[in-house]
Write a protein that holds these residues in place. Structure first.
Motif, PDB file in Angstrom:
ATOM      1  N   ASN A 379       0.818  -1.219   0.000  1.00  0.00           N
ATOM      2  CA  ASN A 379       0.000   0.000   0.000  1.00  0.00           C
ATOM      3  C   ASN A 379       0.848   1.262   0.000  1.00  0.00           C
ATOM      4  O   ASN A 379       0.376   2.331  -0.324  1.00  0.00           O
ATOM      5  N   LEU A 382       3.565   0.781  -3.699  1.00  0.00           N
ATOM      6  CA  LEU A 382       3.018   0.523  -5.023  1.00  0.00           C
ATOM      7  C   LEU A 382       3.725  -0.651  -5.699  1.00  0.00           C
ATOM      8  O   LEU A 382       3.742  -1.733  -5.194  1.00  0.00           O
ATOM      9  N   ARG A 383       4.358  -0.364  -6.851  1.00  0.00           N
ATOM     10  CA  ARG A 383       4.884  -1.489  -7.644  1.00  0.00           C
ATOM     11  C   ARG A 383       6.199  -2.050  -7.128  1.00  0.00           C
ATOM     12  O   ARG A 383       6.654  -3.073  -7.595  1.00  0.00           O
ATOM     13  N   CYS A 421       4.400   9.307  -6.733  1.00  0.00           N
ATOM     14  CA  CYS A 421       2.981   9.355  -7.038  1.00  0.00           C
ATOM     15  C   CYS A 421       2.375  10.555  -6.318  1.00  0.00           C
ATOM     16  O   CYS A 421       2.764  10.871  -5.206  1.00  0.00           O
ATOM     17  N   THR A 424       1.718  11.293  -2.514  1.00  0.00           N
ATOM     18  CA  THR A 424       2.679  10.946  -1.470  1.00  0.00           C
ATOM     19  C   THR A 424       3.557  12.129  -1.090  1.00  0.00           C
ATOM     20  O   THR A 424       4.634  11.964  -0.578  1.00  0.00           O
TER      21      THR A 424
END
Length: 522
Positions: A379, A382-383, A421, A424
């Motif tokens: 969470n 991410l990737r 992102c 964030t």
């Protein structure tokens, strides 16, 4: 030559099979005797998954069916004099998970048919409640005896949809309808036992059953599920020695390792220490320390509920105080995620303050801490959570070798690759992410303790020969962070440890770098 050990009942939840196959069984029959000889004919018990609830239901079934021979050598044999046989209806709702309304209706139809077939009863009614009422009265009339109703995982159909209000509403209505005859058939019932993970409120399922006795936090049933330290030491003594050989540890160190990983549950206070039975038996069976309970299912509904409540990893990781009413909060009208975390077994009671009547809650043990944070990591990353796990493992090696500089370099390099992102940009996100990253270092023979105050995180890491005291400051310099450690005399607490104390101040730049930008080691 050591005696061949008893086989563990891994994956076996039937009392009859465990006893006839002479498998390992921890005797809980004294609690069962007490439970069926109380004032209440309706009893509810909540415990986390894989804690032995289904076995408890199965043991009750054997007991009420008068199967005396299965209880030979157990506490029940001395306690029970009558051994009256009763007709027993069993409903296991664990098969009703992940279902839409019509599927769930068909599942209820199926479990009703099973019970009708056992007693040779025909019924052409469609509605589940009519069927259940008919089943109870027909069995009562046929046998001339009061009926026992046992319901395992009563809340299974509702748990997956607890974060989806519309679906929850329709399934709840359906289940309430199914359970409603339990109230009206009361004169025909000898005993009703329901077990599950959560407590759905009086509003919904138990609206009819206002006479149900919830024993989940009763002191006398503190150890009805799970394995106590006393049971471990007395009944699994040879197993501890066998594991100690395998792990090449002393017996004392092995017990300490088992406690650190699997112990620490308390479902009331005071309570003996309770080990997670599933993890403990798997650990002995596979002869290695692993995350067994966690590996057997990641709680998707929990992650969803954390999103819904905006619960952060830091909030779960730190000890929290709760009032007794928080435990009993109806699942569907909860104001915080605390009851759900507690009932699901991710946090447990760690202490109780008489004066304020408050319980202190915390994560039970290492297995849960690591498992929970590992499932929360994606969470925040991410990737790149796979890369994250690798980076954490590599950092742990450097920290163990006393190379804190190398470890922070590695962290800096890793954070630079975390995809940027939009949402964030705020410090909270990074604080949570770093909190998880440092918490996961505990997976590698490093003791990590974190304390968090708005805007900074102080972390203590203990290895074989070093103690690192680290202060992380957002939007400030490494020198300011170091000054904070010295001003607060954090190091004094460890003066007697005999280990080398190293202070580390770290600055984190949120605006431009979104990374740790500098550090000072002293």
């Amino acid at each position: 030559m050591s005696m061949a050990r008893k086989l563990y009942p891994l994956g076996i939840q039937t009392f009859e099979r465990i006893r006839t196959e002479n498998r390992f069984y921890v005797d809980k029959t004294e609690y069962i005797y007490n439970m069926v000889h109380t004032d209440s004919a309706y009893v509810f018990l909540s415990r986390p998954r894989r804690f032995g609830k289904s076995l408890l239901v199965s043991t009750l079934q054997s007991y009420f069916e008068g199967r005396k021979e299965l209880f030979k050598g157990l506490a029940m044999e001395k306690l029970e004099k009558e051994w009256t046989e009763y007709p027993v209806l069993c409903f296991d709702l664990s098969g009703g998970k992940h279902q839409e309304e019509d599927q769930l209706n068909r599942y209820l139809d199926y479990i009703l048919k099973e019970n009708e077939r056992r007693f040779g009863i025909e019924c052409d009614a469609v509605d589940a409640n009519v069927r259940l009422a008919n089943l109870i009265s027909s069995v009562y009339n046929k046998t001339g005896k009061q009926v026992v109703v046992l319901i395992d995982e009563y809340d299974a159909p509702l748990l997956d949809v607890v974060h989806q209000d519309e679906r929850l509403e329709s399934l709840r209505y359906l289940m309430r309808n199914f359970y409603s005859p339990l109230k009206q058939c009361e004169p025909m019932l000898r005993f009703v036992f329901l077990t599950g993970i959560t407590k759905f409120s009086q509003l919904s399922i138990f609206s009819e059953l206002n006479n149900i006795n919830n024993i989940s936090m009763d002191e006398e049933y503190a150890e009805i599920c799970g394995i106590t330290e006393e049971e471990l030491l007395s009944e699994m003594s040879a197993d501890i020695d066998r594991l100690a050989d395998k792990l090449e540890l002393t017996r004392e160190k092995t017990i300490e390792t088992l406690k650190y990983n699997y112990d620490g549950y308390h479902f009331t206070w005071p309570s003996p220490d309770i080990f997670n039975p599933y993890s403990l038996l798997n650990c002995f069976s596979k002869e290695k320390i692993g995350a067994y309970w966690f590996g057997s299912g990641t709680p998707t509904f929990l992650i969803e509920m954390m999103r819904k409540f905006g619960t952060t990893p830091i909030e779960i990781g730190e000890r929290e105080m709760a009032d007794v009413s928080d435990f009993d909060a109806p699942t569907e009208t909860m104001e915080s995620i605390v009851p759900l975390l507690y009932q699901s077994g991710y946090i447990t009671i760690k202490d109780y303050d008489k004066a304020t009547n408050l319980y202190e809650l915390g994560i039970p043990n290492k297995e849960i801490r690591i498992g929970l944070f590992k499932s929360l990591l994606p969470n925040y990353l991410l990737r790149s959570s796979q890369k994250g796990k690798v980076a954490i493992a590599q950092m742990s090696v450097l920290i163990k070798n006393g190379d804190i500089d190398g470890a922070l370099n590695l962290l800096q390099t890793f954070l630079a690759t975390v995809p940027y992102c939009e949402n964030t940009k705020y410090e909270g996100h990074y604080q949570q992410m770093l909190y998880i990253i440092f918490a996961l270092l505990t997976d590698y023979r490093i003791l990590v303790e974190q304390r968090t105050v708005k805007g900074r995180t102080d972390i203590t890491m203990e290895t074989q020969d070093h103690i690192y005291i680290m202060e992380l400051k957002f939007g400030k310099t490494a020198d300011e962070a170091l000054a904070q450690i010295n001003a607060n005399h954090y190091a004094d607490a460890f003066a007697m440890s005999g280990k080398k104390i190293i202070k580390v101040g770290i600055g984190f730049d949120i605006k431009d770098e979104r990374n740790i930008t500098e550090w000072r080691v002293e």
